[in-house]
Design a protein around this motif. Structure first.
Motif, mmCIF file in Angstrom:
data_model
loop_
_atom_site.group_PDB
_atom_site.id
_atom_site.type_symbol
_atom_site.label_atom_id
_atom_site.label_comp_id
_atom_site.label_asym_id
_atom_site.label_seq_id
_atom_site.Cartn_x
_atom_site.Cartn_y
_atom_site.Cartn_z
ATOM 1 N N GLY A 185 0.926 -1.275 -0.064
ATOM 2 C CA GLY A 185 0.090 0.007 0.019
ATOM 3 C C GLY A 185 0.982 1.151 0.061
ATOM 4 O O GLY A 185 2.015 1.329 0.480
ATOM 5 N N HIS A 186 0.208 2.408 -0.323
ATOM 6 C CA HIS A 186 0.971 3.555 -0.631
ATOM 7 C C HIS A 186 1.209 4.248 0.981
ATOM 8 O O HIS A 186 2.346 5.027 0.836
ATOM 9 N N ASP A 187 0.665 4.000 2.062
ATOM 10 C CA ASP A 187 0.762 4.745 2.995
ATOM 11 C C ASP A 187 1.490 3.971 3.984
ATOM 12 O O ASP A 187 1.564 4.481 5.353
ATOM 13 N N VAL A 188 2.051 2.866 3.700
ATOM 14 C CA VAL A 188 3.010 2.261 4.849
ATOM 15 C C VAL A 188 4.443 2.165 4.353
ATOM 16 O O VAL A 188 4.943 1.956 3.002
ATOM 17 N N TYR A 189 5.411 2.395 5.395
ATOM 18 C CA TYR A 189 6.884 2.517 5.250
ATOM 19 C C TYR A 189 7.406 1.078 5.204
ATOM 20 O O TYR A 189 7.142 0.359 6.279
ATOM 21 N N VAL A 190 8.146 0.781 3.991
ATOM 22 C CA VAL A 190 8.803 -0.478 4.088
ATOM 23 C C VAL A 190 9.995 -0.446 3.448
ATOM 24 O O VAL A 190 9.982 0.339 2.297
ATOM 25 N N GLU A 191 11.137 -0.844 3.976
ATOM 26 C CA GLU A 191 12.451 -0.768 3.265
ATOM 27 C C GLU A 191 12.414 -1.617 1.829
ATOM 28 O O GLU A 191 11.912 -2.586 1.895
ATOM 29 N N LEU A 192 13.139 -0.953 0.845
ATOM 30 C CA LEU A 192 13.054 -1.588 -0.375
ATOM 31 C C LEU A 192 13.486 -3.292 -0.288
ATOM 32 O O LEU A 192 12.974 -4.039 -1.123
ATOM 33 N N ARG A 193 14.581 -3.486 0.498
ATOM 34 C CA ARG A 193 15.122 -4.763 0.439
ATOM 35 C C ARG A 193 14.093 -5.639 1.070
ATOM 36 O O ARG A 193 14.214 -7.036 1.054
ATOM 37 N N THR A 194 13.118 -5.150 1.886
ATOM 38 C CA THR A 194 12.166 -6.473 2.204
ATOM 39 C C THR A 194 11.420 -7.061 0.990
ATOM 40 O O THR A 194 11.064 -8.105 1.230
ATOM 41 N N VAL A 195 11.292 -6.147 -0.090
ATOM 42 C CA VAL A 195 10.743 -7.090 -1.277
ATOM 43 C C VAL A 195 11.683 -8.225 -1.525
ATOM 44 O O VAL A 195 11.129 -9.319 -1.982
ATOM 45 N N ASP A 196 12.833 -8.103 -1.657
ATOM 46 C CA ASP A 196 13.645 -9.000 -2.117
ATOM 47 C C ASP A 196 13.537 -10.249 -1.055
ATOM 48 O O ASP A 196 13.522 -11.418 -1.412
ATOM 49 N N VAL A 197 13.267 -10.021 0.424
ATOM 50 C CA VAL A 197 13.135 -10.880 0.914
ATOM 51 C C VAL A 197 11.710 -11.778 0.696
ATOM 52 O O VAL A 197 11.839 -13.138 0.921
ATOM 53 N N HIS A 198 10.667 -11.163 0.606
ATOM 54 C CA HIS A 198 9.502 -11.901 0.234
ATOM 55 C C HIS A 198 9.440 -12.513 -1.299
ATOM 56 O O HIS A 198 9.080 -13.343 -1.424
ATOM 57 N N ILE A 199 10.322 -11.970 -2.225
ATOM 58 C CA ILE A 199 10.414 -12.646 -3.475
ATOM 59 C C ILE A 199 11.299 -14.078 -3.107
ATOM 60 O O ILE A 199 10.704 -14.982 -3.684
ATOM 61 N N ARG A 200 12.209 -14.061 -2.254
ATOM 62 C CA ARG A 200 13.101 -15.391 -2.074
ATOM 63 C C ARG A 200 12.119 -16.480 -1.495
ATOM 64 O O ARG A 200 11.907 -17.366 -1.564
ATOM 65 N N ARG A 201 11.105 -15.805 -0.457
ATOM 66 C CA ARG A 201 10.259 -16.563 0.346
ATOM 67 C C ARG A 201 9.208 -17.272 -0.907
ATOM 68 O O ARG A 201 8.868 -18.415 -0.919
ATOM 69 N N LEU A 202 8.684 -16.591 -1.765
ATOM 70 C CA LEU A 202 7.720 -16.918 -2.919
ATOM 71 C C LEU A 202 8.637 -17.905 -3.699
ATOM 72 O O LEU A 202 7.969 -18.815 -4.015
ATOM 73 N N ARG A 203 9.653 -17.554 -4.007
ATOM 74 C CA ARG A 203 10.432 -18.566 -4.914
ATOM 75 C C ARG A 203 10.455 -19.933 -4.171
ATOM 76 O O ARG A 203 10.256 -20.780 -4.801
ATOM 77 N N LYS A 204 10.885 -19.844 -3.091
ATOM 78 C CA LYS A 204 11.009 -21.166 -2.322
ATOM 79 C C LYS A 204 10.005 -21.875 -2.155
ATOM 80 O O LYS A 204 9.759 -23.373 -2.399
ATOM 81 N N ALA A 205 8.715 -21.215 -2.247
ATOM 82 C CA ALA A 205 7.266 -21.954 -1.961
ATOM 83 C C ALA A 205 6.937 -22.440 -3.238
ATOM 84 O O ALA A 205 6.289 -23.699 -3.353
ATOM 85 N N LEU A 206 7.339 -22.065 -4.239
ATOM 86 C CA LEU A 206 6.833 -22.090 -5.674
ATOM 87 C C LEU A 206 7.554 -23.266 -6.312
ATOM 88 O O LEU A 206 7.217 -24.270 -7.080
ATOM 89 N N ASN A 207 8.902 -23.195 -5.968
ATOM 90 C CA ASN A 207 9.904 -23.976 -6.876
ATOM 91 C C ASN A 207 10.300 -25.172 -6.130
ATOM 92 O O ASN A 207 11.542 -25.427 -5.913
#
Length: 232
Positions: A185-207
């Motif tokens: 969402g637009h109003d939540v502050y999250v660091e950019l590297r957090t995206v990379d963490v969740h991408i890794r988790r998504l990859r691990k679950a899918l692959n």
């Protein structure tokens, strides 16, 4: 999930009429009153579809369409041109520039909504139903279940939202900033590297089980669900 519509139109009364009718149909509508503002808004946060008037102050709809199609972040965003021009040559010019559809003024709200839904079904099929399918991945938004190759995939809520966003926009590259806006969402502050963490988790679950990795990393650009390697 609501489809996000950007409406670029300088006629205030028409803007309000269209906004009212689209919001009644559960669309998320953002409006811009001139060409430069519309181009900036479309580029900063690409919507799911753009309604674009031909004659606009500062920058014409045709030029906006041309620039959006040259920008990799907006090249695949569907565009419907709105104009009072009725000549066939004008319609052809608009479509040749990259518009997905063309509606002449005056038009009824019912016709506009039908055209929007038709374009979204064609280019964003994930926005027209609760079950999203891509390759061997199936996501059911209602039951909150995901399978790949007919096997359950267990995802956390953030990974689920991220996968749903990818499935709604297959092949489209999203920057980390765009994924933050879409998933957190637009109003939540999250660091950019957090995206990379969740991408890794998504990859691990899918692959699992040596299945191919469908999350494509695009250097200096972001991530995409890779249509080139997705199973048929």
């Amino acid at each position: 999930m609501k489809a996000k519509i950007l409406f670029v139109e300088d006629e205030a009364s028409l803007t309000e009429l269209v906004r009212y009718n689209l919001e009644r149909e559960n669309f998320d509508v953002t409006c811009a009153a001139d060409g430069e503002e519309g181009l900036m808004m479309a580029t900063e946060v690409p919507p799911d579809l753009i309604l674009l008037d031909w004659m606009l102050p500062n920058l014409s709809g045709i030029e906006i369409c041309r620039r959006l199609r040259r920008n990799t972040a907006t090249a695949s965003v569907p565009i419907i041109m709105l104009t009072a021009r009725t000549e066939e040559a004008d319609r052809v010019r608009g479509l040749d520039t990259g518009a997905d559809d063309y509606i002449t003024k005056p038009f009824s709200p019912r016709e506009l909504i039908a055209r929007i839904n038709a374009v979204l079904r064609r280019v964003r099929p994930g926005l027209s139903g609760e079950v999203l399918r891509y390759g061997d991945i199936v996501l059911d938004s209602k039951s909150h279940k995901v399978t790949r190759n007919d096997r359950p995939v267990h995802l956390g809520p953030t990974e689920f939202r991220m996968l749903r966003h990818f499935l709604e926009n297959p092949g489209r590259v999203f920057s980390r900033e765009q994924l933050l806006d879409a998933v957190w969402g637009h109003d939540v502050y999250v660091e950019l590297r957090t995206v990379d963490v969740h991408i890794r988790r998504l990859r691990k679950a899918l692959n699992t089980d040596d299945l191919p990795d469908l999350i494509r990393t695009v250097r200096s650009a972001g991530y995409a669900l890779d249509y080139e390697t997705a199973p048929a």
